[in-house]
Scaffold this motif. Structure first.
Motif, mmCIF file in Angstrom:
data_model
loop_
_atom_site.group_PDB
_atom_site.id
_atom_site.type_symbol
_atom_site.label_atom_id
_atom_site.label_comp_id
_atom_site.label_asym_id
_atom_site.label_seq_id
_atom_site.Cartn_x
_atom_site.Cartn_y
_atom_site.Cartn_z
ATOM 1 N N ARG A 102 -15.861 11.019 20.811
ATOM 2 C CA ARG A 102 -15.207 12.079 20.265
ATOM 3 C C ARG A 102 -14.337 12.852 21.585
ATOM 4 N N LEU A 103 -15.227 13.003 22.790
ATOM 5 C CA LEU A 103 -14.488 13.520 23.740
ATOM 6 C C LEU A 103 -13.218 12.548 24.200
ATOM 7 N N MET A 104 -13.511 11.212 24.024
ATOM 8 C CA MET A 104 -12.533 10.311 24.803
ATOM 9 C C MET A 104 -11.405 10.174 23.780
ATOM 10 N N SER A 105 -11.529 10.278 22.553
ATOM 11 C CA SER A 105 -10.636 10.251 21.365
ATOM 12 C C SER A 105 -9.278 10.744 21.673
ATOM 13 N N ASP A 106 -8.331 10.220 21.411
ATOM 14 C CA ASP A 106 -6.776 10.556 21.243
ATOM 15 C C ASP A 106 -6.600 11.362 20.040
ATOM 16 N N SER A 107 -7.213 11.119 19.027
ATOM 17 C CA SER A 107 -7.013 11.829 17.749
ATOM 18 C C SER A 107 -7.466 13.446 17.706
ATOM 19 N N PRO A 108 -6.644 14.203 17.199
ATOM 20 C CA PRO A 108 -6.738 15.731 17.311
ATOM 21 C C PRO A 108 -7.882 15.975 16.157
ATOM 22 N N ASP A 109 -8.156 14.925 15.188
ATOM 23 C CA ASP A 109 -9.130 15.343 14.182
ATOM 24 C C ASP A 109 -10.416 15.043 14.705
ATOM 25 N N ALA A 110 -10.604 14.283 15.840
ATOM 26 C CA ALA A 110 -11.846 14.021 16.363
ATOM 27 C C ALA A 110 -12.808 15.286 16.729
ATOM 28 N N LEU A 111 -11.852 16.222 17.281
ATOM 29 C CA LEU A 111 -12.708 17.618 17.740
ATOM 30 C C LEU A 111 -12.576 18.659 16.751
ATOM 31 N N HIS A 112 -12.098 18.385 15.419
ATOM 32 C CA HIS A 112 -11.929 19.322 14.336
ATOM 33 C C HIS A 112 -13.128 19.552 13.653
ATOM 34 N N VAL A 113 -13.367 21.092 13.433
ATOM 35 C CA VAL A 113 -14.825 21.247 12.899
ATOM 36 C C VAL A 113 -14.468 22.351 11.908
ATOM 37 N N GLY A 172 -18.006 28.887 18.866
ATOM 38 C CA GLY A 172 -16.641 28.653 19.432
ATOM 39 C C GLY A 172 -15.596 27.788 18.794
ATOM 40 N N ALA A 173 -16.013 27.351 17.818
ATOM 41 C CA ALA A 173 -15.184 26.311 16.973
ATOM 42 C C ALA A 173 -14.375 27.077 15.963
ATOM 43 N N ALA A 174 -15.236 28.284 15.452
ATOM 44 C CA ALA A 174 -14.616 29.196 14.748
ATOM 45 C C ALA A 174 -13.821 30.197 15.429
ATOM 46 N N CYS A 175 -13.628 30.196 16.792
ATOM 47 C CA CYS A 175 -12.997 31.249 17.303
ATOM 48 C C CYS A 175 -11.724 30.549 18.095
ATOM 49 N N VAL A 176 -11.647 29.155 17.983
ATOM 50 C CA VAL A 176 -10.654 28.511 18.560
ATOM 51 C C VAL A 176 -9.044 28.677 18.094
ATOM 52 N N GLY A 177 -9.087 29.173 16.856
ATOM 53 C CA GLY A 177 -7.663 29.527 16.626
ATOM 54 C C GLY A 177 -7.279 30.949 16.988
ATOM 55 N N PHE A 178 -7.971 31.468 17.762
ATOM 56 C CA PHE A 178 -7.421 33.013 18.136
ATOM 57 C C PHE A 178 -6.997 32.661 19.556
ATOM 58 N N THR A 179 -7.099 31.685 20.160
ATOM 59 C CA THR A 179 -6.787 31.701 21.310
ATOM 60 C C THR A 179 -5.380 30.607 21.811
ATOM 61 N N GLN A 180 -4.849 31.014 22.862
ATOM 62 C CA GLN A 180 -3.491 30.260 23.060
ATOM 63 C C GLN A 180 -3.844 28.878 23.318
ATOM 64 N N GLU A 181 -3.069 28.079 22.670
ATOM 65 C CA GLU A 181 -3.200 26.601 22.813
ATOM 66 C C GLU A 181 -2.652 26.174 24.256
ATOM 67 N N GLY A 182 -3.382 25.223 25.035
ATOM 68 C CA GLY A 182 -2.923 24.862 26.203
ATOM 69 C C GLY A 182 -3.911 25.649 27.363
ATOM 70 N N SER A 183 -4.359 26.667 27.005
ATOM 71 C CA SER A 183 -5.399 27.623 27.959
ATOM 72 C C SER A 183 -6.551 27.095 28.139
ATOM 73 N N VAL A 184 -7.089 27.352 29.266
ATOM 74 C CA VAL A 184 -8.570 26.904 29.647
ATOM 75 C C VAL A 184 -9.654 27.275 28.309
ATOM 76 N N LEU A 185 -9.621 28.519 27.839
ATOM 77 C CA LEU A 185 -10.461 29.069 26.681
ATOM 78 C C LEU A 185 -10.359 28.188 25.468
ATOM 79 N N HIS A 186 -8.842 27.858 25.313
ATOM 80 C CA HIS A 186 -8.833 26.896 24.088
ATOM 81 C C HIS A 186 -9.254 25.647 24.149
ATOM 82 N N TRP A 187 -9.115 24.920 25.489
ATOM 83 C CA TRP A 187 -9.899 23.785 25.700
ATOM 84 C C TRP A 187 -11.248 23.746 25.697
ATOM 85 N N ILE A 188 -11.902 24.730 26.080
ATOM 86 C CA ILE A 188 -13.500 24.713 26.033
ATOM 87 C C ILE A 188 -13.676 25.060 24.586
#
Length: 236
Positions: A102-113, A172-188
């Motif tokens: 999942r971490l190596m996948s290029d698909s955005p759905d791989a990390l979606h929860v 963390g997955a529930a809070c990802v929508g409240f972060t700015q895309e491209g930021s370190v926090l969003h990535w984590i």
């Protein structure tokens, strides 16, 4: 209540709760797509097999000595502890493989929860059950000197920490929508669920090391003791 009855009651209780948690986690894990919860579901499924094995082991170990086993059947509990260790190793291997993919996948759905209230409910309920179950099994294992129940207690104690890691992951997955895309926090936070599953795998590996070493040590000690006893009988 004698020691054998205590061990049997504790083992049966462990089987029932393991079955309930396994079903709950698999259903919610599939619905949400959470690798953390799915890894916990697989962990619980193997705990169920281990609990069934422990029930079998304590019943066999309770049998009196016979002609083929003049020193009793106590070794079966340590052998079952080794089987449980192997099952946990298989769980850790699967979780690590899935997390890396999942971490190596290029698909955005791989990390979606798909987080929901039920994901939080099942993890919190699991935490409460595991705390009580681990304490009960540890107490009975200490009273009856049962290696199989001690292994079960260790499994469910590890479940407490792994469930806590999964809880952090889905939070963390529930809070990802409240972060700015491209930021370190969003990535984590986007990878929080997968990172939580890796934490579960590492914890499982640690438990495997402890259980495996103890079971092997007990078998070697018992084997040496049995050989010495046989030698004394022959010399007598």
């Amino acid at each position: 209540m004698d020691a054998d009855t205590k061990k049997t009651v504790a083992a049966v209780s462990s089987v029932i709760w393991s079955a309930l948690l396994t079903v709950m986690k698999f259903v919610v894990g599939i619905i949400t797509g959470s690798l953390g919860i799915l890894s916990e579901a697989l962990h619980s499924a193997l705990d169920l097999l281990a609990a069934l094995g422990s029930l079998f082991a304590v019943r066999i170990a309770a049998r009196p000595a016979d002609e083929e086993h003049p020193y009793g059947h106590g070794k079966v509990e340590n052998l079952m502890a080794l089987v449980e260790t192997a099952l946990l190793l298989a769980t850790a291997a699967w979780v690590i493989k899935e997390a890396v993919e999942r971490l190596m996948s290029d698909s955005p759905d791989a990390l979606h929860v798909e987080t929901s209230i039920w994901a939080f409910v099942v993890v919190i309920v699991s935490l409460v059950i595991d705390v009580n179950r681990a304490a009960m099994l540890k107490r009975v294992a200490k009273e009856t000197k049962s290696a199989a129940l001690e292994a079960d207690a260790a499994h469910f104690a590890s479940d407490i920490w792994s469930s806590a890691a999964v809880l952090l992951g889905i939070t963390g997955a529930a809070c990802v929508g409240f972060t700015q895309e491209g930021s370190v926090l969003h990535w984590i936070l986007l990878r929080a669920d997968v990172l939580a599953s890796l934490a579960v795998a590492i914890l499982i590996l640690h438990i495997c090391w402890e259980l495996g070493c103890k079971a092997i040590n007990n078998l070697i000690t018992l084997g040496a003791g049995t050989a010495l006893a046989c030698q004394n009988v022959v010399l007598a």
